[in-house]
Design a protein around this motif. Structure first.
Motif, PDB file in Angstrom:
ATOM      1  N   HIS A 150       0.832  -1.209   0.000  1.00 47.65           N
ATOM      2  CA  HIS A 150       0.000   0.000   0.000  1.00 47.65           C
ATOM      3  C   HIS A 150       0.867   1.260   0.000  1.00 47.65           C
ATOM      4  CE1 HIS A 150      -2.239   3.207   2.219  1.00 47.65           C
ATOM      5  NE2 HIS A 150      -3.158   2.885   1.313  1.00 47.65           N
ATOM      6  N   LYS A 151       1.945   1.286   0.848  1.00 49.83           N
ATOM      7  CA  LYS A 151       2.817   2.459   0.876  1.00 49.83           C
ATOM      8  C   LYS A 151       3.523   2.641  -0.458  1.00 49.83           C
ATOM      9  CE  LYS A 151       3.823   2.687   5.802  1.00 49.83           C
ATOM     10  NZ  LYS A 151       3.369   4.082   5.946  1.00 49.83           N
ATOM     11  N   ILE A 153       2.517   1.829  -3.468  1.00 51.16           N
ATOM     12  CA  ILE A 153       1.619   2.279  -4.552  1.00 51.16           C
ATOM     13  C   ILE A 153       1.000   3.640  -4.253  1.00 51.16           C
ATOM     14  CG2 ILE A 153      -0.531   1.741  -5.770  1.00 51.16           C
ATOM     15  CD1 ILE A 153       0.177  -1.226  -5.425  1.00 51.16           C
ATOM     16  N   VAL A 154       0.546   3.819  -3.025  1.00 50.55           N
ATOM     17  CA  VAL A 154      -0.232   5.013  -2.702  1.00 50.55           C
ATOM     18  C   VAL A 154       0.665   6.192  -2.329  1.00 50.55           C
ATOM     19  CG1 VAL A 154      -1.984   5.964  -1.143  1.00 50.55           C
ATOM     20  CG2 VAL A 154      -2.191   3.621  -1.990  1.00 50.55           C
ATOM     21  N   ASP A 155       1.710   5.970  -1.555  1.00 49.65           N
ATOM     22  CA  ASP A 155       2.522   7.065  -1.040  1.00 49.65           C
ATOM     23  C   ASP A 155       3.689   7.427  -1.935  1.00 49.65           C
ATOM     24  OD1 ASP A 155       0.856   7.088   1.107  1.00 49.65           O
ATOM     25  OD2 ASP A 155       2.148   5.839   2.374  1.00 49.65           O
ATOM     26  N   GLN A 161       5.193   6.729  -9.377  1.00 52.18           N
ATOM     27  CA  GLN A 161       3.944   6.119  -9.824  1.00 52.18           C
ATOM     28  C   GLN A 161       4.112   5.485 -11.193  1.00 52.18           C
ATOM     29  OE1 GLN A 161       0.925   9.119  -9.665  1.00 52.18           O
ATOM     30  NE2 GLN A 161       0.867   9.194  -7.415  1.00 52.18           N
ATOM     31  N   LYS A 199      -7.937  -0.515  -0.517  1.00 51.52           N
ATOM     32  CA  LYS A 199      -7.120   0.678  -0.733  1.00 51.52           C
ATOM     33  C   LYS A 199      -6.072   0.444  -1.818  1.00 51.52           C
ATOM     34  CE  LYS A 199      -7.546   2.387   4.025  1.00 51.52           C
ATOM     35  NZ  LYS A 199      -6.804   2.722   5.282  1.00 51.52           N
ATOM     36  N   ILE A 200      -5.492  -0.752  -1.867  1.00 51.39           N
ATOM     37  CA  ILE A 200      -4.479  -1.043  -2.876  1.00 51.39           C
ATOM     38  C   ILE A 200      -5.089  -1.031  -4.279  1.00 51.39           C
ATOM     39  CG2 ILE A 200      -2.927  -2.842  -3.728  1.00 51.39           C
ATOM     40  CD1 ILE A 200      -2.434  -3.668  -0.809  1.00 51.39           C
ATOM     41  N   ARG A 202      -7.830   0.467  -5.259  1.00 54.67           N
ATOM     42  CA  ARG A 202      -8.200   1.843  -5.608  1.00 54.67           C
ATOM     43  C   ARG A 202      -6.972   2.657  -6.001  1.00 54.67           C
ATOM     44  NH1 ARG A 202     -11.602   4.512  -1.027  1.00 54.67           N
ATOM     45  NH2 ARG A 202      -9.558   4.567  -0.007  1.00 54.67           N
ATOM     46  N   GLY A 203      -5.837   2.424  -5.314  1.00 53.19           N
ATOM     47  CA  GLY A 203      -4.609   3.115  -5.688  1.00 53.19           C
ATOM     48  C   GLY A 203      -4.114   2.697  -7.063  1.00 53.19           C
TER      49      GLY A 203
END
Length: 874
Positions: A150-151, A153-155, A161, A199-200, A202-203
């Motif tokens: 998650h970190k 991909i999202v952060d 990206q 969340k993953i 959606r990211g």
């Protein structure tokens, strides 16, 4: 304030996370000094745990600025492209001017994030260590590594990206493993794991990578992806998969055999559902645009494959035309046809036009005609949607069909649909179709034929609908008397929205068909019937009737204006204006605007009609400037008309005087034939008056017995002895003629003037009376010579007698001339005349007249030596 300059484009090899900026420093004079251009990034300071701003020169890679981000509120963002602050370490003002607003927002977000982290001491060093570090691989997919995935991909930053998207595409099993892990967590009811996977996923979608979209929206993964998004931690659990599987039913009106077409149809629907329902809260504009692009591309593929399948199109139209097709199946087929035509917008223009022409050749308009006959109003509206699609693509396709005899019924159905209440305000579709068919901006025989059909067959239906929907009223002399009872029974009272659409259509006809409205509107009293709307309670309908009249008078057609005034058609408008009183509303404004237009355009017919007919009622509204100026304009018009009438009378008199002078000149050139006719008439009258005497001879009206002489000449009086004559033989009525003609014998020969040389008269000059007889004497001399040569004494005598009497009439006209002129005329006649009783002396006198030189006379009419011409008086 830092003045922003436009920077040159960056090198394509520059890292996207390195935002291009200009560095400014405030000098002692209060001016900003340009320190150079470089790229800024956020990274850890050397041998420190703190984060700072690095600006590296783009030319020599030297450090232009190194600033440690402070937790204090010293940063300011200006104009979306400038970040400025006061550096507490060096006590100076610094500013960064960014080339792109996105870069400024990116650095500003990082500064704010660092400040928040510093304030709460919760900064994750791992996240910022990875800001500028090259990612080599994704963490393994496992329940324990979900937080790290998650970190990653999202952060990650903007540059990271792109790297993450490449790694996901490179790892062929990453998405499949993630979906398998979702199934395990769902089976175990692991809420934390399900929330983290949501969340993953959606990211991953927000990475906005079309290749990733193509993979996750495939038939293999799409339902699992939607299942992951059901466990949004911010929302209660939804059941999107159940809805798609159980409630969404795919109907095949015609069996589609191509698996690619079926796959694209399902994928398009699911992407649309995902965009509009599942992720409607979180998607940004860029991601929505990419999803729409995928939908558009899928539609183009589906329509292209179906239109190229000839068997599919033929089967579709065969079922639509078949009488064995059930009602429900036909509804589905019409809906499919509507969706098929709508999706054709995804094709290129050339392909769209080819597709619609193919549909026309298959008989699509015949099918739509049957659809409009249906009692199902929803199906009728679906048919109108298809017609509008054809009009937007190529209106001539529909016009060519309606202009044919078999298409006339379709036009009638459109008019009927316009008068039908569909309960959902969709009757405006019929209005748009009719207006497109009647549009005057397109020319051709097809449009003219459609206009002819509309005015002959369907205009009365619209007018009857207005009459039946309004209280009866008599306007002018003949309002409502032409309504057709048979047609009126077909329609009940119409909704106000339908009446408003009829008014709009009539205004459209006034603008586009000005010649048609003269015949149809005036003969059928359409204007008076439309003004029945002034009796409705709805003010917007009354204003629509006023707008219709306003459109009519804007044509400034004298026939229409006279019709309005003669039939007193402005009375209902004035009545509703007076009834409205001083209320300031839509009706008040529309009527005042109508009056103001009449005044500005100086429509004298309506101006006079309004003031002279309705001023007693309008005078109480004289406080309105439009009403007051209307009266002033009327008075000015009266004054100007009086001045014009006075000047017109003066001009008329002047023209009459000028014309009188020209008329005299024209009469001179036209009076020859009249004189000849009068001479012949006088000769006949004299012969009629003559009576026979005792010796068998005929006694003339002259006492001397001469036939043509009006004046006695000295040489003739010495030789000539007239025979005796009884006074009783002369009639009483002849005495006046004898006395008037005998006056000329008293002239003395010694007073005769010498002959003058004649001058050739110019054109249109006033002639001299003394010159008129010279050409006549020459012509008579020539005529007498010709008669002598031919040995016809009798013709000569008759000709001389006729001419002498003609000359007598001419001389009678010239009595008012001077004595000298009369003497010259008498001398001229004396030389040409001869006694009737002596043929020899007559021939001698004519010979003497012939012996005179003709060049001295210059006759206006050349003599013609012919006995016939002499007799006719030429």
């Amino acid at each position: 304030m830092v003045s922003q300059e436009r920077l040159p484009p960056t090198n394509s090899n520059t890292n996207a996370s390195m935002q291009r900026v200009k560095v400014y420093r405030l000098n002692g004079e209060g001016k900003w000094d340009d320190q150079g251009t470089g790229h800024v990034t956020v990274d850890y300071l050397e041998r420190s745990e703190e984060l700072g701003l690095y600006v590296i020169d783009e030319d020599d890679n030297e450090t232009l600025l190194l600033h440690r981000i402070s937790s204090e509120d010293i940063y300011r963002k200006q104009e979306d492209t400038i970040i400025s602050w006061r550096d507490p370490e060096f006590s100076t003002e610094l500013a960064l001017s960014f080339q792109e607003t996105t870069g400024c927002s990116y650095i500003w977000d990082h500064i704010c994030s660092v400040q928040r982290s510093m304030q709460f001491n919760s900064l994750s060093n791992d996240a910022y260590h990875n800001v500028n570090r090259e990612l080599r691989e994704l963490p393994p997919v496992d329940l324990s590594t979900l937080h790290l995935i998650h970190k990653t991909i999202v952060d990650s930053g903007i540059s990271d990206q792109m790297r993450v998207a490449e790694l996901i595409l490179h790892d062929q099993v990453f998405l499949r493993k993630l979906m398998d892990l979702f199934s395990i967590c769902e089976d175990l009811s692991n809420r934390d794991g399900l929330h983290m996977i949501c969340k993953i996923v959606r990211g991953i979608i927000l990475l906005n990578s079309p290749p990733i979209f193509e993979r996750i929206f495939g038939d293999e993964l799409i339902m699992d992806v939607i299942g992951c998004l059901e466990y949004d931690p911010d929302l209660s659990q939804s059941h999107h998969r159940d809805f798609l599987k159980e409630h969404v039913v795919f109907k095949e009106a015609i069996p589609i055999k191509d698996p690619l077409v079926l796959s694209k149809i399902h994928q398009t629907y699911r992407i649309g559902y995902l965009k509009d329902v599942v992720l409607s809260r979180v998607l940004d504009d860029a991601t929505i645009a990419n999803l729409n692009s995928i939908i558009h591309s899928n539609n183009a593929i589906v329509v292209s494959l179906l239109k190229d399948d000839s068997t599919f199109i033929q089967e579709l139209f065969a079922k639509l035309k078949s009488s064995n097709t059930s009602t429900e199946s036909k509804k589905n087929l019409v809906r499919f046809l509507q969706e098929f035509c709508a999706l054709s917008k995804s094709l290129q223009m050339v392909q769209q036009l080819r597709l619609f022409r193919d549909l026309v050749s298959e008989g699509v308009f015949d099918i739509l005609r049957d659809v409009l006959h249906s009692e199902d109003k929803k199906l009728v509206l679906t048919g109108t949607d298809i017609l509008i699609l054809f009009l937007n693509q190529d209106a001539n396709l529909l016009r060519s069909y309606v202009a044919r005899p078999e298409g006339a019924s379709l036009f009638g159905l459109l008019v009927k649909g316009m008068l039908t209440d569909f309960e959902n305000d969709m009757h405006c579709q019929f209005l748009e179709i009719i207006r497109s068919l009647l549009d005057s901006y397109t020319t051709g025989a097809q449009r003219d034929a459609i206009v002819e059909i509309f005015y002959e067959k369907h205009l009365g239906q619209l007018i009857d609908g207005i009459i039946l929907s309004c209280p009866p009223i008599i306007i002018g002399h003949s309002v409502g008397k032409d309504a057709s009872p048979s047609r009126s029974r077909n329609h009940g009272s119409l909704k106000p929205e339908i009446l408003l659409n009829i008014c709009d259509l009539l205004c459209f006809c006034v603008v586009h068909h000005p010649y048609r409205i003269k015949s149809n509107f005036l003969l059928n009293n359409v204007i008076g019937k439309v003004l029945n709307l002034t009796r409705r309670r709805e003010n917007y309908l009354v204003a629509a009737a006023v707008r219709f009249v306003r459109t009519l008078i804007s044509r400034n057609d004298e026939h229409l204006l006279n019709h309005l005034a003669k039939q007193n058609l402005l009375k209902p408008i004035v009545d509703v204006f007076i009834a409205n009183g001083s209320r300031y509303n839509l009706l008040n404004s529309s009527v005042l605007e109508l009056f103001e237009f009449i005044r500005k355009e100086n429509l004298k017919i309506l101006l006079k009609h309004l003031v002279e007919t309705f001023w007693n009622e309008l005078v109480e509204f004289e406080n309105f400037p439009s009403i007051r100026s209307l009266k002033v304009k009327y008075e000015q018009s009266l004054e100007s008309s009086e001045l014009q009438n006075a000047s017109a009378e003066i001009d008329t008199r002047k023209r009459v005087d000028e014309r009188a002078l020209e008329k005299e000149e024209e009469d001179y050139f036209n009076e020859d034939s009249d004189e000849e006719d009068s001479a012949s008439a006088a000769a006949n009258a004299i012969r009629t008056i003559s009576r026979p005497v005792a010796n068998g001879t005929t006694a003339g009206i002259h006492s001397s017995g001469r036939t043509g002489g009006l004046v006695d000449y000295d040489e003739d009086d010495e030789d000539f002895k007239p025979p005796p004559r009884k006074k009783s033989e002369v009639a009483d009525e002849d005495e006046g003629i004898v006395e008037s003609l005998g006056l000329k014998r008293k002239l003395s020969a010694k007073d005769e003037p010498k002959p003058k040389r004649l001058q050739k008269l110019p054109k249109r000059s006033k002639p001299n009376c003394s010159l008129v007889f010279s050409p006549l004497s020459s012509a008579q001399s020539n005529a007498a010579s010709a008669c002598k040569k031919n040995g016809s004494a009798s013709h000569t005598t008759n000709s001389s007698e006729a001419k002498e009497h003609a000359e007598a009439n001419d001389e009678q006209k010239a009595i008012s001339s001077s004595d000298q002129t009369r003497t010259a005329e008498a001398d001229s006649f004396d030389q040409e005349s001869s006694p009737k009783t002596s043929p020899k002396s007559s021939s001698d006198d004519l010979s003497k007249a012939d012996s005179r030189p003709l060049e001295d006379d210059h006759p206006l009419i050349p003599p013609k030596p012919s006995a016939e011409m002499a007799v006719n008086g030429s």
